[in-house]
Design a protein around this motif. Structure first.
Motif, short mmCIF file in Angstrom:
data_model
loop_
_atom_site.label_atom_id
_atom_site.label_comp_id
_atom_site.label_asym_id
_atom_site.label_seq_id
_atom_site.Cartn_x
_atom_site.Cartn_y
_atom_site.Cartn_z
N MET A 1 52.21 7.27 36.54
CA MET A 1 51.32 8.56 36.38
C MET A 1 52.14 9.50 35.29
N ASP A 2 51.71 9.84 34.42
CA ASP A 2 52.15 10.87 33.50
C ASP A 2 51.82 12.40 34.11
N THR A 3 52.77 13.01 34.75
CA THR A 3 52.70 14.19 35.38
C THR A 3 52.17 15.28 34.45
N ASN A 4 52.81 15.58 33.45
CA ASN A 4 52.08 16.34 32.50
C ASN A 4 50.86 16.37 32.20
N LYS A 5 50.44 15.06 31.85
CA LYS A 5 49.06 14.72 31.47
C LYS A 5 48.27 15.12 32.62
N GLU A 6 48.59 14.91 33.94
CA GLU A 6 47.81 15.18 35.14
C GLU A 6 47.61 16.64 35.26
N LEU A 7 48.68 17.40 34.94
CA LEU A 7 48.63 18.75 35.25
C LEU A 7 47.63 19.53 34.25
N GLU A 8 47.82 19.06 32.95
CA GLU A 8 47.01 19.43 31.90
C GLU A 8 45.39 19.10 32.20
N LEU A 9 45.09 17.80 32.68
CA LEU A 9 43.74 17.70 33.32
C LEU A 9 43.36 18.44 34.38
N PHE A 10 44.22 18.69 35.29
CA PHE A 10 43.76 19.68 36.30
C PHE A 10 43.39 21.13 35.70
N ALA A 11 44.27 21.65 34.71
CA ALA A 11 43.80 23.01 34.10
C ALA A 11 42.72 23.04 33.67
N LYS A 12 42.54 21.99 32.74
CA LYS A 12 41.35 21.87 32.04
C LYS A 12 40.06 21.77 32.72
N ARG A 13 40.02 21.14 33.80
CA ARG A 13 39.00 20.87 34.91
C ARG A 13 38.63 21.84 35.78
#
Length: 235
Positions: free
Chosen positions: A1-13
């Protein structure tokens, strides 16, 4: 799992949640370090703001650990499963393509060759070869599929399995963008519509398969990346 991508997705949502938490934290830090002394008239207001800030932080922690993380884990399971099914679908279909082409060109069906042809670039190069100087391999095997019921049935079975997985994604996955949903919906619609095609429509069906396996589109032409896998990764 890409942590940076997941954080960006969380911030976006969860923009609103992040804003509220930031305000609450800012107030609590300000209150703690500056030891705010308000006039008695504003003591009740200070207490209300303090309790509100604590409530926001508590709710945010509850949401992240009880709601968001389990739901995101469920969605990642769905995506990873589709990615694995897609690879299996490609490998099984490539094996069928090679088997159908053995009457026209030297196709040694082995795991190493099949795995290499999963790459869109390798697939395009291999099936674009003109062994007879007239028709490329893709045209030859499409003719074989058109007339041989065994290959048609085997290919249809693989497509049905793949379609069920796409259908499950469309029903169960929470898409962030309409574009992503439309992409998977369009792939599902085209494969479902033309998988039982005959004659000229069957050639169109093989054209759709070429777009999937060779990563070709009417808009961007050929790509080194697999469009379908790229869309899965973007979810």
């Amino acid at each position: 799992m890409d942590t940076n991508k997941e954080l960006e997705l969380f911030a976006k949502r969860n923009v609103a949640l992040i804003v509220l938490v930031s305000i609450a934290v800012f107030y609590l830090v300000l209150d703690a370090f500056l030891n705010l002394k308000l006039a008695s008239t504003y003591l009740k207001l200070e207490l209300i703001l303090f309790n509100l800030a604590i409530a926001i932080l508590s709710s945010a922690i509850f949401f992240v650990f009880i709601v968001y993380i389990p739901e995101r884990r469920r969605q990642l399971i769905i995506l990873n499963n589709l990615k694995n099914v897609y690879k299996d679908f490609k490998c099984e279909c490539i094996s069928l393509f090679l088997s159908a082409g053995k009457d026209y060109f030297d196709a040694n069906i082995d795991c190493e060759l099949v795995e290499s042809l999963v790459s869109p670039e390798n697939f395009k190069k291999y099936f674009s070869i003109k062994d007879d100087g007239l028709s490329d391999r893709w045209i030859l095997i499409s003719n074989n599929f058109d007339y041989d019921p065994y290959y048609r049935k085997a290919l249809d079975e693989e497509i049905v399995i793949f379609l069920k997985e796409i259908e499950f994604l469309l029903v169960k996955f929470d898409f962030d963008a309409d574009e992503e949903f439309r992409f998977f919906k369009n792939v599902y619609r085209l494969l479902f519509k033309y998988r039982d095609a005959q004659e000229d429509d069957f050639k169109m069906f093989f054209g759709i398969l070429w777009q999937i396996f060779a990563a070709w589109s009417w808009i961007d032409g050929y790509s080194d990346e697999d469009y379908f896998s790229k869309r899965i990764d973007s979810c």
